[in-house]
Design an enzyme around this catalytic site. Structure first.
Site, PDB file in Angstrom:
ATOM      1  N   LYS A  66       0.910  -1.025   0.038  1.00 20.36           N
ATOM      2  CA  LYS A  66      -0.037  -0.094  -0.117  1.00 20.36           C
ATOM      3  C   LYS A  66       0.831   1.202  -0.104  1.00 20.36           C
ATOM      4  O   LYS A  66       1.767   1.306   0.665  1.00 20.36           O
ATOM      5  CB  LYS A  66      -0.913  -0.037   1.178  1.00 20.36           C
ATOM      6  CG  LYS A  66      -1.946   0.999   1.278  1.00 20.36           C
ATOM      7  CD  LYS A  66      -3.068   1.076   2.409  1.00 20.36           C
ATOM      8  CE  LYS A  66      -3.882   2.083   2.350  1.00 20.36           C
ATOM      9  NZ  LYS A  66      -4.986   1.863   3.611  1.00 20.36           N
ATOM     10  N   SER A 141      -9.782   2.260   2.495  1.00 20.87           N
ATOM     11  CA  SER A 141      -8.659   2.797   1.518  1.00 20.87           C
ATOM     12  C   SER A 141      -7.854   2.015   1.051  1.00 20.87           C
ATOM     13  O   SER A 141      -7.126   2.260  -0.158  1.00 20.87           O
ATOM     14  CB  SER A 141      -7.996   3.917   2.292  1.00 20.87           C
ATOM     15  OG  SER A 141      -7.293   3.386   3.318  1.00 20.87           O
ATOM     16  N   SER A 165     -10.249   0.300   6.550  1.00 21.95           N
ATOM     17  CA  SER A 165      -9.644   0.000   5.351  1.00 21.95           C
ATOM     18  C   SER A 165      -9.071  -1.234   4.798  1.00 21.95           C
ATOM     19  O   SER A 165      -8.493  -1.149   3.530  1.00 21.95           O
ATOM     20  CB  SER A 165      -8.399   1.316   5.415  1.00 21.95           C
ATOM     21  OG  SER A 165      -8.989   2.432   4.927  1.00 21.95           O
TER      22      SER A 165
HETATM   23  N1  GLN Z   1     -13.138   4.300   5.497  1.00 22.70           N
HETATM   24  C1  GLN Z   1     -12.800   4.807   7.013  1.00 22.70           C
HETATM   25  C2  GLN Z   1     -12.410   6.268   6.577  1.00 22.70           C
HETATM   26  O1  GLN Z   1     -12.467   6.864   5.623  1.00 22.70           O
HETATM   27  C3  GLN Z   1     -11.533   4.066   7.113  1.00 22.70           C
HETATM   28  C4  GLN Z   1     -10.298   4.571   6.537  1.00 22.70           C
HETATM   29  C5  GLN Z   1      -9.136   3.637   7.113  1.00 22.70           C
HETATM   30  O2  GLN Z   1      -9.221   2.459   7.778  1.00 22.70           O
HETATM   31  N2  GLN Z   1      -7.877   4.282   6.771  1.00 22.70           N
HETATM   32  O3  GLN Z   1     -11.943   7.168   7.537  1.00 22.70           O
END
Ligand code: GLN
Length: 463
Positions: A66, A141, A165
């Protein structure tokens, strides 16, 4: 299964992964490829094998990283213009540990900029497509990492999970994803999002692979004071040893607002658990409905603090035009951040500002403690909890981009364990009639990560 197979040349493994990445280029799993260096490493490993040297448990195994992990291998962008063209000055501890075992990074996987989002649509470099349906999002993400594993480009990929994410894209693409206990894997060298809930984990195709990767990455690191002493055993317990455990099926996440096909697949997964010998019982946790509100106060507050370092002076993007120092900050941030990053910085500063601090930030932290207490209570009765990962399967690209609240609702089931620092894994539970994967989420007490994997393994063994 991931095994360092000395009969296959590392160079061939890496070439094959790079070819597959090309074949699936239109899915846009990667921000950049690491082709030349990956092949060079593979050659080195083959030479070392030929010399009879010990090359590690992941010798020659290609993986996707990532793009919010720093690594000396090229640039880390965090999918933001702010860091476009940012050569990593250090290598993340997790990456160094994998590389010490011979793993080879073939490319930097796409994400929502700074890991803010649930669809990779917030990436400065464009969206990643779902491995099962080009018109749908891969989730986020860590969408690029999940799709790369689901498409078979690599057998494992790294992600970060602050509020879902890893789990949500795993669910959307039909692969395994783990958000370990807070403090399991060092965050040193990973671009910070929300520091009280950031965790590092991975995507794989099965529980044993996940165990292998986590056993390598986990452990105490002097460079991240939140890391726990290593509690990860090298081998996963046989699924059967986890029998006679009690699992609570969270009823609050199976009714209103949940896609009936998601609920059905998760209930089917519960039946498989019963078949494997677990006692499954419905349990209600009414406090979970506040999880999302707690998260979307605490997390932006921490984001506002973490992103304040991007000022155009220390490192990263710097605006070319400005009148004075304030203008330099403002123009740099305006150009370097994506709209979602800005939204969170503004919310975060608002909830932390004097006059609103008590009403929002302090209240959210108090509610967070109540949430943790509720989990502790429920874990007196149950060994693990089961629920969906997200309320619906992967949505269409563009469907939620202009509706931040609808996008945040995606996280309603994944953020509560994050706020409590608990381990949670996403395992493929089945598919909808339209062929979209649905993930089941298993949640446990702190440091029960491997028990969750054993539970998942016992269902795997039925197949
Ligand atoms: N979808 C969640 C957010 O937008 C989690 C993102 C994440 O875990 N980095 O904050």
């Amino acid at each position: 299964m991931i095994t360092a197979n000395k009969d296959i040349k590392a160079v061939d493994l890496v070439r094959e992964a790079l070819e597959k990445a090309k074949e699936f280029e239109e899915y846009h799993c990667f921000i950049s490829m690491n082709e030349a260096r990956a092949l060079e490493h593979a050659r080195e490993i083959d030479e070392r094998i030929a010399r009879g040297e010990n090359v590690g448990r992941l010798a020659g195994v290609p993986y996707a990283l990532k793009d919010n992990y720093l690594s000396h291998e090229g640039e880390t962008t965090a999918a933001a213009r702010m860091l476009d063209d940012f050569p990593s000055p250090i290598t993340a501890t997790a990456v160094a540990k994998l590389e010490a075992e011979g793993a080879i990074m073939i490319g930097r996987a796409n994400l929502d900029a700074y890991a803010h989002g649930s669809s990779t649509e917030n990436s400065y470099f464009g969206v990643t497509h779902n491995a099962h349906d080009m018109e749908r999002v891969a989730g986020g993400s860590s969408g690029g990492s999940a799709a790369a594993v689901a498409l078979g480009i690599v057998q494992f990929a790294l992600g970060s999970d602050t509020g879902g994410s890893i789990r949500q894209p795993a669910s959307y693409n039909g692969v395994y994803g783990i958000k370990p206990t807070f403090g399991t894997v060092s965050r040193y060298g990973v671009v910070a999002m929300a520091s009280s809930t950031d965790t590092m984990g991975c995507f794989t195709n099965n529980a044993d692979d996940m165990n292998l990767i986590m056993s390598i990455m986990s452990g105490k690191d002097a460079k991240d004071s939140t890391t726990l002493d290593d509690f990860w055993q090298e081998k996963l317990e046989d699924g059967k040893q986890a029998e006679k455990k009690k699992i609570g099926l969270i009823s609050d996440f199976l009714g209103d607002g949940v896609d009936p096909e998601v609920a059905k697949n998760v209930r089917d997964y519960a039946k498989k658990l019963e078949k494997a010998g677990y006692a499954v019982e419905e349990v209600s946790m009414p406090i979970l409905k506040y999880g999302l509100a707690i998260y979307y106060v605490v997390q932006p507050a921490e984001v506002a603090s973490n992103l304040s370092r991007y000022d155009g002076i220390r490192y990263g993007h710097r605006a070319a035009e400005f009148d004075d120092l304030d203008g330099l900050y403002a123009n740099t941030r305006n150009e370097g951040f994506m709209p979602e990053n800005k939204r969170r910085i503004m919310i975060g500063n608002f909830v932390l500002s004097s006059g609103f601090f008590d009403a929002y930030y302090l209240k959210a932290q108090k509610a967070r403690t109540l949430l943790i207490n509720a989990y502790n209570e429920v874990f007196e009765k149950y060994d693990a909890l089961l629920c969906p990962v997200a309320p619906a399967p992967a949505f269409k690209i563009g469907e939620k981009v202009n509706d931040p609240l609808a996008m945040y609702m995606e996280d309603v089931m994944s953020v509560p364990p994050s706020m409590a620092g608990l381990p949670a894994i996403s395992v493929p539970a089945g598919k909808t009639k339209a062929g979209l994967p649905v993930g089941a989420q298993l949640i446990g007490q702190r440091q029960s990560d491997q028990m969750l994997l054993s539970i998942a393994k016992s269902v795997e063994e039925q197949a």
